[in-house]
Design a protein around this motif. Sequence first.
Motif, PDB file in Angstrom:
ATOM      1  N   CYS A 707       0.832  -1.204   0.000  1.00 43.20           N
ATOM      2  CA  CYS A 707       0.000   0.000   0.000  1.00 43.20           C
ATOM      3  C   CYS A 707       0.869   1.257   0.000  1.00 43.20           C
ATOM      4  CB  CYS A 707      -0.924   0.002   1.217  1.00 43.20           C
ATOM      5  SG  CYS A 707      -2.146  -1.317   1.233  1.00 43.20           S
ATOM      6  N   GLN A 708       1.911   1.253   0.797  1.00 43.80           N
ATOM      7  CA  GLN A 708       2.754   2.433   0.864  1.00 43.80           C
ATOM      8  C   GLN A 708       3.515   2.663  -0.441  1.00 43.80           C
ATOM      9  OE1 GLN A 708       2.634   4.658   3.407  1.00 43.80           O
ATOM     10  NE2 GLN A 708       0.947   3.296   3.993  1.00 43.80           N
ATOM     11  N   GLU A 709       3.921   1.585  -1.086  1.00 48.70           N
ATOM     12  CA  GLU A 709       4.583   1.747  -2.379  1.00 48.70           C
ATOM     13  C   GLU A 709       3.599   2.268  -3.425  1.00 48.70           C
ATOM     14  OE1 GLU A 709       7.203  -0.915  -5.537  1.00 48.70           O
ATOM     15  OE2 GLU A 709       6.982  -1.548  -3.446  1.00 48.70           O
ATOM     16  N   LEU A 710       2.358   1.817  -3.323  1.00 51.52           N
ATOM     17  CA  LEU A 710       1.329   2.339  -4.215  1.00 51.52           C
ATOM     18  C   LEU A 710       1.107   3.825  -3.981  1.00 51.52           C
ATOM     19  CD1 LEU A 710      -1.024   1.947  -6.246  1.00 51.52           C
ATOM     20  CD2 LEU A 710      -2.460   1.342  -4.282  1.00 51.52           C
ATOM     21  N   PHE A 711       1.044   4.239  -2.721  1.00 52.94           N
ATOM     22  CA  PHE A 711       0.860   5.659  -2.421  1.00 52.94           C
ATOM     23  C   PHE A 711       2.062   6.481  -2.897  1.00 52.94           C
ATOM     24  CE2 PHE A 711      -1.877   4.276   1.426  1.00 52.94           C
ATOM     25  CZ  PHE A 711      -2.912   3.999   0.567  1.00 52.94           C
ATOM     26  N   SER A 712       3.250   5.895  -2.761  1.00 55.82           N
ATOM     27  CA  SER A 712       4.442   6.604  -3.241  1.00 55.82           C
ATOM     28  C   SER A 712       4.380   6.799  -4.748  1.00 55.82           C
ATOM     29  CB  SER A 712       5.703   5.832  -2.857  1.00 55.82           C
ATOM     30  OG  SER A 712       5.845   5.745  -1.462  1.00 55.82           O
ATOM     31  N   ALA A 713       3.948   5.752  -5.439  1.00 54.49           N
ATOM     32  CA  ALA A 713       3.832   5.869  -6.888  1.00 54.49           C
ATOM     33  C   ALA A 713       2.821   6.938  -7.276  1.00 54.49           C
ATOM     34  CB  ALA A 713       3.447   4.519  -7.481  1.00 54.49           C
ATOM     35  N   ILE A 714       1.704   6.995  -6.543  1.00 54.20           N
ATOM     36  CA  ILE A 714       0.692   8.013  -6.835  1.00 54.20           C
ATOM     37  C   ILE A 714       1.205   9.392  -6.433  1.00 54.20           C
ATOM     38  CG2 ILE A 714      -1.645   8.768  -6.291  1.00 54.20           C
ATOM     39  CD1 ILE A 714      -2.347   5.843  -5.826  1.00 54.20           C
ATOM     40  N   TRP A 715       1.927   9.496  -5.326  1.00 56.80           N
ATOM     41  CA  TRP A 715       2.428  10.782  -4.831  1.00 56.80           C
ATOM     42  C   TRP A 715       3.396  11.412  -5.838  1.00 56.80           C
ATOM     43  CZ3 TRP A 715       1.309  14.402  -1.531  1.00 56.80           C
ATOM     44  CH2 TRP A 715       2.278  15.273  -1.048  1.00 56.80           C
ATOM     45  N   TRP A 716       4.234  10.588  -6.462  1.00 62.20           N
ATOM     46  CA  TRP A 716       5.209  11.110  -7.411  1.00 62.20           C
ATOM     47  C   TRP A 716       4.682  11.141  -8.836  1.00 62.20           C
ATOM     48  CZ3 TRP A 716       9.699  13.480  -6.223  1.00 62.20           C
ATOM     49  CH2 TRP A 716      10.160  13.347  -4.912  1.00 62.20           C
ATOM     50  N   GLY A 717       3.503  10.609  -9.074  1.00 60.26           N
ATOM     51  CA  GLY A 717       2.929  10.665 -10.409  1.00 60.26           C
ATOM     52  C   GLY A 717       3.744   9.871 -11.404  1.00 60.26           C
ATOM     53  N   LYS A 718       4.064  10.499 -12.541  1.00 65.13           N
ATOM     54  CA  LYS A 718       4.858   9.839 -13.572  1.00 65.13           C
ATOM     55  C   LYS A 718       6.354   9.952 -13.313  1.00 65.13           C
ATOM     56  CE  LYS A 718       1.054   9.134 -15.807  1.00 65.13           C
ATOM     57  NZ  LYS A 718       0.440   7.788 -15.849  1.00 65.13           N
ATOM     58  N   MET A 719       6.724  10.648 -12.243  1.00 63.92           N
ATOM     59  CA  MET A 719       8.140  10.835 -11.938  1.00 63.92           C
ATOM     60  C   MET A 719       8.667   9.667 -11.120  1.00 63.92           C
ATOM     61  SD  MET A 719       8.336  14.914 -11.069  1.00 63.92           S
ATOM     62  CE  MET A 719       7.159  14.796  -9.728  1.00 63.92           C
ATOM     63  N   ASP A 720       9.982   9.496 -11.178  1.00 58.67           N
ATOM     64  CA  ASP A 720      10.634   8.449 -10.405  1.00 58.67           C
ATOM     65  C   ASP A 720      10.646   8.841  -8.931  1.00 58.67           C
ATOM     66  OD1 ASP A 720      12.498   5.907 -10.972  1.00 58.67           O
ATOM     67  OD2 ASP A 720      13.295   7.037  -9.283  1.00 58.67           O
ATOM     68  N   THR A 721      10.486   7.844  -8.067  1.00 61.61           N
ATOM     69  CA  THR A 721      10.388   8.121  -6.630  1.00 61.61           C
ATOM     70  C   THR A 721      11.726   8.469  -5.997  1.00 61.61           C
ATOM     71  OG1 THR A 721      10.605   5.753  -6.168  1.00 61.61           O
ATOM     72  CG2 THR A 721       8.374   6.639  -6.369  1.00 61.61           C
ATOM     73  N   GLU A 722      12.830   8.367  -6.738  1.00 60.00           N
ATOM     74  CA  GLU A 722      14.151   8.617  -6.177  1.00 60.00           C
ATOM     75  C   GLU A 722      14.681  10.014  -6.529  1.00 60.00           C
ATOM     76  OE1 GLU A 722      16.708   5.528  -7.469  1.00 60.00           O
ATOM     77  OE2 GLU A 722      15.648   3.943  -6.362  1.00 60.00           O
ATOM     78  N   ASN A 723      13.824  10.903  -6.998  1.00 63.05           N
ATOM     79  CA  ASN A 723      14.279  12.254  -7.342  1.00 63.05           C
ATOM     80  C   ASN A 723      14.699  13.046  -6.112  1.00 63.05           C
ATOM     81  OD1 ASN A 723      14.043  12.395 -10.247  1.00 63.05           O
ATOM     82  ND2 ASN A 723      11.842  12.196  -9.955  1.00 63.05           N
ATOM     83  N   GLY A 724      13.988  12.863  -4.989  1.00 66.72           N
ATOM     84  CA  GLY A 724      14.379  13.516  -3.754  1.00 66.72           C
ATOM     85  C   GLY A 724      14.226  15.016  -3.796  1.00 66.72           C
ATOM     86  N   LEU A 725      15.238  15.709  -3.266  1.00 69.08           N
ATOM     87  CA  LEU A 725      15.180  17.162  -3.136  1.00 69.08           C
ATOM     88  C   LEU A 725      15.384  17.895  -4.458  1.00 69.08           C
ATOM     89  CD1 LEU A 725      17.192  17.613   0.186  1.00 69.08           C
ATOM     90  CD2 LEU A 725      14.711  17.605  -0.125  1.00 69.08           C
ATOM     91  N   LYS A 726      15.706  17.165  -5.531  1.00 70.59           N
ATOM     92  CA  LYS A 726      15.878  17.828  -6.819  1.00 70.59           C
ATOM     93  C   LYS A 726      14.587  18.465  -7.297  1.00 70.59           C
ATOM     94  CE  LYS A 726      17.551  14.168  -8.837  1.00 70.59           C
ATOM     95  NZ  LYS A 726      18.106  13.296  -9.896  1.00 70.59           N
ATOM     96  N   ILE A 727      13.481  17.979  -6.743  1.00 70.08           N
ATOM     97  CA  ILE A 727      12.212  18.532  -7.184  1.00 70.08           C
ATOM     98  C   ILE A 727      12.040  19.981  -6.751  1.00 70.08           C
ATOM     99  CG2 ILE A 727      10.912  17.790  -5.153  1.00 70.08           C
ATOM    100  CD1 ILE A 727       8.594  17.143  -7.010  1.00 70.08           C
ATOM    101  N   LEU A 728      12.717  20.388  -5.659  1.00 77.29           N
ATOM    102  CA  LEU A 728      12.586  21.769  -5.182  1.00 77.29           C
ATOM    103  C   LEU A 728      13.171  22.758  -6.187  1.00 77.29           C
ATOM    104  CD1 LEU A 728      13.461  21.318  -1.391  1.00 77.29           C
ATOM    105  CD2 LEU A 728      11.207  21.477  -2.462  1.00 77.29           C
ATOM    106  N   SER A 729      14.278  22.376  -6.785  1.00 76.84           N
ATOM    107  CA  SER A 729      14.854  23.266  -7.798  1.00 76.84           C
ATOM    108  C   SER A 729      13.939  23.393  -9.005  1.00 76.84           C
ATOM    109  CB  SER A 729      16.231  22.749  -8.223  1.00 76.84           C
ATOM    110  OG  SER A 729      16.107  21.437  -8.776  1.00 76.84           O
ATOM    111  N   CYS A 730      13.251  22.301  -9.346  1.00 83.09           N
ATOM    112  CA  CYS A 730      12.326  22.345 -10.472  1.00 83.09           C
ATOM    113  C   CYS A 730      11.067  23.123 -10.121  1.00 83.09           C
ATOM    114  CB  CYS A 730      11.968  20.932 -10.918  1.00 83.09           C
ATOM    115  SG  CYS A 730      13.357  19.986 -11.551  1.00 83.09           S
ATOM    116  N   VAL A 731      10.690  23.135  -8.840  1.00 86.29           N
ATOM    117  CA  VAL A 731       9.545  23.945  -8.427  1.00 86.29           C
ATOM    118  C   VAL A 731       9.843  25.418  -8.635  1.00 86.29           C
ATOM    119  CG1 VAL A 731       8.191  24.684  -6.425  1.00 86.29           C
ATOM    120  CG2 VAL A 731       8.611  22.264  -6.815  1.00 86.29           C
ATOM    121  N   VAL A 732      11.093  25.816  -8.346  1.00 86.89           N
ATOM    122  CA  VAL A 732      11.487  27.208  -8.552  1.00 86.89           C
ATOM    123  C   VAL A 732      11.625  27.514 -10.038  1.00 86.89           C
ATOM    124  CG1 VAL A 732      13.258  28.940  -8.066  1.00 86.89           C
ATOM    125  CG2 VAL A 732      12.614  27.266  -6.318  1.00 86.89           C
TER     126      VAL A 732
END
Length: 1493
Positions: A707-732
């Motif tokens: 269930c948690q892996e499913l939620f992780s997949a939904i939380w990250w959408g089409k993105m890989d779950t190992e992006n980590g903090l790199k997403i903050l730079s893309c938010v900016v």
Amino acid sequence: MSRRDHHELLRQNTTDTAPLSSIPSSRDPVNTKPTGTRKFVGRKNVMCDSQWIERKNIQCRKCVRFVPTKTDKGGKEKVICGCGYHKSDHSLAFLSPPDVPPSEWNQKYDTETVPTDSFGEIEFVGYGQRRAKYIRVDVETSADVMWELMTRVWGLTPPNLVISVTGGAKNFHMTPRLKDVFRKGLVKAAISTEAWITSSGTNAGVMKYVGEAVRDLVMGQALQARVVALGIAPWGCVQNKQALVQKGGTAPYRISDERVSGETHLDSNHSHFILVDNGTQHKFAVEIPFRAKLEKTISERSASRAADRDKVPIILVVVEGGPGTLQTVYRSIQERTPAVIIGGSGRAANILAYAIQNCYEHVFEESRQQGEKILNKVLVMNSHVEGEMKKMLSEEFNESSEKRLNQWIEWVKRCLQFPDLLSVYQLDSDQSAKDIDLVMLQALLKANHEQVMEQLKLALIWDRVDIAKSEIFTEDRNFKAGSLDDIMFSAIVLNRVHFVKLFLENGVCLRDFLTVESLLRLYQAAPRKSILYEHLKKGRKNKSRDKISLHQVGHLIQSLMGDFYKSIYLSSPDEELPDPDFVDSSKTVLERPERDLFVWCVLMHRCEMARIFWEEGRDALAAALVANSLLKSIRQRTADNELKQDLLQDALEFQELAIGILRECYMDDAERAMKLLIRPLNYWGKTNCVSIAIESSNKEFIAQSACQELFSAIWWGKMDTENGLKILSCVVCPALVPICLRFKHDRVVEQKDEQERADTTIRNHKRCPHWASWNQSSVTSQGSTSSADLAEVIHVPSSLQKIKHFFQAPVTKFCYTVGFYLVFLMLYSYVMLIDLQWRISATEVVLMFWVFTMAVDEIRQLWKSSPGSVGERTANYLCDKWNILDVVTIGLFILGMILRLFPHHETFTAARVILAINLFTFFLRLLHIFSVSKLMGPKLVMIGRMLKDLVTFMLIMLVFIVGYAITSQSILYPNTDMNKMLVIDVLKKAYWQIFAELFLEEIEGKEDCVENMAAYTNGTHVRCPSEAGKVIVPILLAFYMLYMHILMLSLLIAVFTNTFEAVQSNTDLHWHFQRYKLVYEYYERPSLPPPFIVFSHIYQMIRFCMKGCTTNVMYGFLSDSDDNDQVDTLSLELFEENRRDEFMWERNQGTMRSTEYRVAATANSVETLVSKVDDIREHLAFVDIFGVSGGDVTKFGLSTKPPNVRTLSQNVTRLESQVREMQSSLDWLIKALCDQNVVTGQALPQQVPSITMTADEKGADADGGTMLEGGRAVYFRQTTSVDTADLVTLKSRLSPYPGTNISRAEVPDNYAAWEDPFSSYNPVNFTSDIVRQNPLWADGEIDGSTNYSWNGFDKDIGVNRVSYQGEYVVDERGHPLNPIGRTGLQGRGCLGRWGPNHAADPIVTRWKCDERGEVVKREGKPVLEFVAVRRHDNKHWALPGGFLYSGESVDQAVRRRFVEEAMAGEDDTDDLGLQILPDLLSQGTENFNTFRS
């Protein structure tokens, strides 16, 4: 005057007289008042009994003519009537006129019936105030009337079986073991079948033991309905019967120590009594015809749970007894009632057992009406047996009359004509290990041997599935399709779990069995006290309608599950499923009958049966979750605490099943496991597994890795779950998305590239030509798709599509929402601190628009919260506490802005205050963001729990605050004027004093205080406290502070600590569950954050107007994790079923390995052994004491064979050996329990003394021994290489020889050893043709020139001929003999060497690791992998290895064979093999060496 005329005269003269029993007698001086005038006021049902009995005119019988008869009483002649009553017991009108000549008394003419005067309740004084219903009836009373009395008036439930116990009516000795066997068997039969037990009801003879058995049953089943023990006794033989003469009410009945000849007391353990009166006294057996007639009527009229039966079975149990018992057995056999004779109980029972066991069987052919001929049999008594019978009857009954003896013999002969109705339970035989209830059932089965379905019904009622398996479901018997449907229905209604499982294993097709009609019958068959019936009754609109429809069941299921669950029984709001009144529902087949039966069992709280249908059906994961949800919902609606506990345990059981299957699926295939969680369930509410678990608050299930892996997949959408903090730079800077972020498609492409590189590497290492050519063609055919056409196989998104996926991901929405919310708080804070003026500024306009977009988004959430009406949506929306906070926050903002628009100073100030508070609530809303953190999320749960505790605590504190405040104020300032600030002033001081603000100046009085009322009422001065207040209030304050600071605050800290520990221990569960809510909220939220979210709302509104509807967000949330997911329903169902079966198998194996299971199995075995030892001990003791043998033994019901001392000694020795083994097992179990700290040394049982044997007692067991270890006896068996008698190997003597058609010579087990002479031994000579060609790895034939080094190393050819079994013998021909013994074959077979042929098998293992390098575990244990190869010759999987070559060591052979077989090489020159094998061999150890022939 004739006798008939005299009888009519007496009948006319008795119309105005009192009843017979109301006439005072010398034996009953107390009862001097006619009972007909006695007035009784009791319970309502007793009065109803009286009215019904009078209306039915139930009669008893009186003597109407006194016929003098002399009798000898203690050596004195006494004149009594022929009826047995004294002259004083007769009315004067009943005395014979002087002119009537005396004649023999006759019941037919000298008695008449009158209305019964004895009925009501018996209260047995001195026996725990036990009560029983009773009635006195005439011997010729209709049995139908008695049936109506028992069922309608007494309220008895019709039985499934009638156990009629007959035997000795006088006290007789019964051994303790017989008592235990008899009582245990009777109780077991009554419990399992809900039987009525009938007996004579007296407190003597075997009936006393029947009563004791019933007493034990009632005490053991205190919560069950009282057992029906019906005593049918002769009225004239009841001692102290005068106490029972009263119409209705409660009659106190005393059982005294005084015994009257010809009379006996009633037994206090019986529940009902029918006292049969034929007008006589002190005459036994007068009730036998009435009892037989009544039992037959009970059998025919019983309808409880037997609607498909002609009658309910009756079984007669015969224990001891006299001539009356013989008559009872005779009458029962004539009525085709089977009888069980308890041999060894004495007198009549032993005589009948002797006759049955010693008569020979005569088989003859009998023709039926249809012309069919069948074989029938009877038991024939020869002259010798008849003579012995007469002798036994004469001695046992002290009877010398030839007429009576012949009559009794004739009764026995008539009984022997029906051997199928007679069964003997011999107490002193091996059969005594069985329970009597099993013998009763076998007797009924034997009596119905031609009626298979009747036998099956009997086994079902008895709940003996073992008998059904062994006696009914045999290999030579086949049941037609549908023939078991009716009995299957009964098994489900009766909750016979093992029978349901048996029927399913023997061809019952649930699809054909369960129709809409049968399903409706199941729901309508629910008992009125069941959980299902109570809940259906509460939800029924028309209370007067008893009929249950599936539509009502659907509403019940939906109310228990929630509005999200759409029951298949509710096709539309006003439409029901097919009903028998409108369609032929008997032919309407249900598509998933296992599902319907499973739901019925869960609603009925029959979870053991529900698990059977759960295993039979599909969608095991969803079914377990639904059962868990239903049981928890039912628990919330139940007030019974004990039932609540049972429901909770069963709910946890199904939760464990769901979690176990999910884990099994996830460990096998994580991708499929997640698909199982999100696939739509059309047969389970049109929802999915995650939704069911969420709605039922199944936190343990949601916390699982799948269930948690499913939620992780939904939380990250089409993105890989190992992006980590790199997403903050893309938010900016979103332009960095295609460069910085990885998507799931990128991982798939990398996996494909890695696979291609791995295939290329393996291809380059292979040297086998055939394998290489095959693999090359394979790779070539796939090469074009792996590179050039990869974009066609896997859709690679463009940069714009990646940016779109980035903005659609919930994690991105969360980041932007948090960022803009912080901006909103800063803007709001700026307005409140700097820019809140009379005129509305631009920043305020922006702020108002921003809050407006938030309010619109909250309306969107409310609308999409759940389907249903506006009220249902609102209720579901407000279930979330954060939504309540949002409503309050937006409401305060609107209120503040409205007040701000009014041009008044007061309203502006109020608006400023409200908006300031509103800003604080907006800051509180920021806490919701912390739920995404695993560290901070559980802290929010703690805060919520502690707030609840604080509210409860404050209510308690408020009592003391108000009490102290009013008390202190009234003492300090008496007669204070009423004003609007009085309440606040009073409570303010008491509240702030909790926090050490003591107000001592006011209590002690200020210097400028005044006493003048006019001065302090106008507010210019402060009022002085009273003198008493200055003294008393400080004392009260001291106690108040002591209580509030030390006691209440300590209590508050303890409560908070307990809440903290409770939440902290389940941190993961709370966080995982909170995480789902956060993921769901941001998944269904539009991509743009407020205030830009308004554009998303406009787009959705336009889309809604164009399409007219929207899809359910929940389905999109749980099914949109991957665009390429096309769920194959059938494949998933098969995958789920396989994992379920594997999980259940492992679960059952774990149960069988558990300590509790082993202890229970050991206890059962020990109990059986003890019973056998007791049998032998009693047999030997009987022989030693009485010295009986032969025919004398049969008098006591023992075997006619003389005891064999040698056999008995062997049996005792065998039993002692078994007891030793059981003792060893128990010692092991105790040690295991001590190691696990389950028990301590003080709780251990006392050690059983060791059994020692002398040399003579050991006898032939010369190879056995005893060794004392730790104070306990450890028994072992010695086995050496020299003693080959015990080393017989079956496999080496099996035919044919492996891989050939050669059959070995037969070698019995006792001739396998070479030491045993076997003159006829002629083994088959066989050596393979390949071996005869003398290859390098084979020896030549043995002749005169051969000189091999036996039992040593042969240096000439470099072969080791030493056997691991020790030295072997070489015969006169020079051939080595097999050390294991004779095998039926001589020669070498397919082996190359003479003597030992050494081989080496390497076992290469490793721990299974996942892609992260971590060891994979199942049930907490690491998974071990090993190397296996598939043989080219036989295609079998085996360990790599083979025979040693000449001069080759074991290490060399291991290396060579491993490279050849496991690494597909041809020699030891493979570079890779040379690199890894030294490391493997350096780490290896020699595990064992063994012998194979």
